[in-house]
Motif scaffolding. Structure first.
Motif, PDB file in Angstrom:
ATOM      1  N   ASN A 245       0.763  -1.296  -0.003  1.00 18.37           N
ATOM      2  CA  ASN A 245      -0.194   0.087  -0.126  1.00 18.37           C
ATOM      3  C   ASN A 245       0.926   1.287   0.150  1.00 18.37           C
ATOM      4  OD1 ASN A 245      -2.657   1.266   0.289  1.00 18.37           O
ATOM      5  ND2 ASN A 245      -1.820   1.987   2.209  1.00 18.37           N
ATOM      6  N   THR A 246       2.146   1.187   0.720  1.00 21.86           N
ATOM      7  CA  THR A 246       2.724   2.396   1.032  1.00 21.86           C
ATOM      8  C   THR A 246       3.438   2.475  -0.568  1.00 21.86           C
ATOM      9  OG1 THR A 246       3.286   2.287   2.908  1.00 21.86           O
ATOM     10  CG2 THR A 246       4.834   3.473   1.997  1.00 21.86           C
ATOM     11  N   GLU A 249       1.030   4.012  -3.166  1.00 18.79           N
ATOM     12  CA  GLU A 249       0.586   5.370  -2.736  1.00 18.79           C
ATOM     13  C   GLU A 249       1.920   6.444  -3.028  1.00 18.79           C
ATOM     14  OE1 GLU A 249      -1.234   5.544   0.990  1.00 18.79           O
ATOM     15  OE2 GLU A 249      -3.044   4.587   0.427  1.00 18.79           O
ATOM     16  N   THR A 250       2.882   5.837  -2.882  1.00 19.15           N
ATOM     17  CA  THR A 250       4.109   6.698  -3.231  1.00 19.15           C
ATOM     18  C   THR A 250       4.532   6.511  -4.537  1.00 19.15           C
ATOM     19  OG1 THR A 250       5.594   5.323  -1.953  1.00 19.15           O
ATOM     20  CG2 THR A 250       4.678   7.027  -0.820  1.00 19.15           C
ATOM     21  N   ASP A 251       4.200   5.738  -5.509  1.00 13.81           N
ATOM     22  CA  ASP A 251       4.578   5.458  -6.689  1.00 13.81           C
ATOM     23  C   ASP A 251       5.958   4.980  -6.620  1.00 13.81           C
ATOM     24  OD1 ASP A 251       4.180   5.140  -9.382  1.00 13.81           O
ATOM     25  OD2 ASP A 251       4.713   6.965 -10.024  1.00 13.81           O
ATOM     26  N   THR A 285       7.133  12.609   0.700  1.00  9.36           N
ATOM     27  CA  THR A 285       7.385  11.239   0.050  1.00  9.36           C
ATOM     28  C   THR A 285       8.609  10.363   0.852  1.00  9.36           C
ATOM     29  OG1 THR A 285       6.315  11.745  -2.030  1.00  9.36           O
ATOM     30  CG2 THR A 285       7.496   9.583  -1.620  1.00  9.36           C
ATOM     31  N   ASP A 360       1.076  -4.597  -8.121  1.00 13.21           N
ATOM     32  CA  ASP A 360       0.089  -3.721  -8.092  1.00 13.21           C
ATOM     33  C   ASP A 360      -1.100  -4.491  -8.782  1.00 13.21           C
ATOM     34  OD1 ASP A 360       0.913  -3.111 -10.441  1.00 13.21           O
ATOM     35  OD2 ASP A 360       1.595  -1.062  -9.835  1.00 13.21           O
TER      36      ASP A 360
END
Length: 463
Positions: A245-246, A249-251, A285, A360
């Motif tokens: 998830n991290t 969300e931070t790509d 980030t 992903d």
């Protein structure tokens, strides 16, 4: 949490005490309500003594169960001490996780608690009070006592079996095998080859297309963000969902460069992260990655088999090393431990030992989790027995057979670690204090490893 509770001695006994208190309070109430309406045929099977006799019986049960519980705890602690000093401190988890021991302790403490709780509800006819003897409750206490006595006999038999080294190694092997099946997927190389062969003919035959080969794990660029550990201890668990998830969300792509079982020191790097798009991370980030990634990596005071595929090998190697110590001098146990290690290694080479890749929704690699490779696992199983058993031909012979068995089960791409271990074994044989007959036999066994690497298994070479 489940793994922590599984290896503790107190959860089941605590639950047993709570249930005993509940039953000790509730059952006499049911006795008082339904005793007058109880069928006569049922009364013949229940306790029929006076209140004084009931108090004496319950007090005797409580006192005897305290003694039996103390004996059980003493034997358990003695067994733990024996396992720690004679075999390996890492075997203590195997004993404390034994459901038989936990259940026996829970039964003894529950019987003691139930007898004490029921004792308070017994009333005599003195001082103008109505005499009350909870017949069902006292009978239940007597039944629990008989069950406890049977459990004590079975517990002693179980304990005598559990302290045998063969039983310990078998328990370690079983736990490690379950861990492998849970964590390591089976290799798909053979399946992929079969599908490619069947689909190489007529494309209209309806065969499904072969799936793509596994992706190569990405390597961090030179300017990757270093992620330090925030606590010291053994890496016990990685929260894969939180890491994925991290990373999404931070790509970014997150690499955890330490595998479960490794020792982490606070402030030292445990991995790295880098942007998937190539654009530098913003300060926010970078801060988020530096905070959330270490939080997803849990540490503990000891190694566990929750995600540690090498923990079983570590325990077996400890047993072999302890058996080869001058104070024990038991090479036969070391040989048997190496046999269990060989079986585990042969199972491991049939599975995917590469890094674990988390993707992903678009099947892009987002998280890379390192795992020990065959070189690490083979060194863990062989290096210490090879060092401490350098003067024992039986141990050297079993190490040679271990390499032969792993070479036979492994794929050609897994041969280099086996070849390196074989070279170390040959060096020990060449420089060791062995007579000519022993050296010739061991040399023949090392040649059988070369044959197994070449795909040949000559009968009689393992004798």
């Amino acid at each position: 949490m489940r793994d922590t509770l599984r290896v503790q001695l107190w959860p089941l006994p605590t639950l047993g005490i709570a249930l005993a208190v509940t039953a000790g309070v509730g059952l006499p109430l049911l006795d008082a309500r339904f005793q007058s309406d109880m069928p006569s045929w049922l009364r013949t099977y229940l306790y029929s003594g006076t209140s004084d006799a009931a108090r004496s019986v319950l007090a005797t049960i409580a006192g005897s169960l305290v003694t039996v519980t103390a004996l059980t705890f003493s034997l358990t602690v003695l067994t733990l001490q024996l396992a720690s000093s004679q075999f390996s401190p890492r075997l203590l988890r195997t004993f404390t996780a034994d459901r038989y021991v936990q259940t026996t302790l829970a039964l003894f403490l529950a019987t003691f608690t139930f007898a004490l709780t029921v004792l308070r509800s017994v009333r005599s006819g003195e001082d103008g009070r109505t005499e009350f003897v909870p017949q069902v409750s006292v009978t239940a206490a007597l039944v629990l006592t008989l069950v406890s006595l049977l459990a004590l006999v079975l517990f002693l038999s179980h304990l005598a079996r559990e302290i045998r080294v063969e039983t310990m190694m078998n328990s370690v092997h079983s736990d490690a095998d379950r861990t492998l099946h849970r964590l390591l997927p089976e290799k798909r190389d053979g399946l992929l080859t079969e599908k490619r062969e069947t689909s190489s003919g007529d494309p209209s035959a309806g065969n499904p297309p072969a799936p793509p080969p596994p992706a190569t794990p990405p390597e961090p660029p030179p300017n990757a963000l270093t992620l330090p550990a925030d606590t010291s201890g053994f890496l016990t668990h990685v929260d894969e969902a939180a890491l994925l998830n991290t990373a999404i969300e931070t790509d970014s792509v997150v690499l955890i460069d330490r595998h479960p079982g490794s020792s982490l020191i606070a402030g030292t790097p445990l991995g790295a992260a880098w942007p998937r798009s190539g654009e530098p991370f913003s300060p926010d980030t970078r801060t988020r990655l530096a905070e959330e990634v270490p939080e997803a990596v849990r540490t503990g005071t000891e190694r566990t088999d929750l995600q540690d595929v090498a923990f079983g090998l570590r325990q077996l190697t400890d047993i072999a090393a302890k058996a080869l110590s001058p104070g024990v001098n038991d090479p036969t146990t070391a040989v048997h431990a190496l046999s269990h290690s060989s079986a585990l290694l042969c199972e491991m080479v049939r599975r995917d030992l590469g890094p674990r890749l988390l993707r992903d929704d678009h099947q892009r690699v987002r998280v890379v989790l390192r795992r020990p490779g065959l070189s690490d696992l083979l060194g863990l199983a062989v290096d210490q027995p090879l060092r401490y058993g350098a003067g024992e031909p039986a141990v050297l012979a079993r190490i040679a057979m271990l390499l032969r068995e792993v070479a036979w089960c492994g794929a050609p791409g897994q041969h280099p670690p086996i070849t390196a271990a074989l070279a170390r074994l040959r060096s020990v044989i060449d420089t060791g204090d062995l007579d000519a007959t022993e050296r010739r036999r061991l040399t023949g066994l090392t040649e059988s490893v070369d044959e197994a690497l070449a795909g040949r298994w000559a009968p009689g070479r393992g004798d």
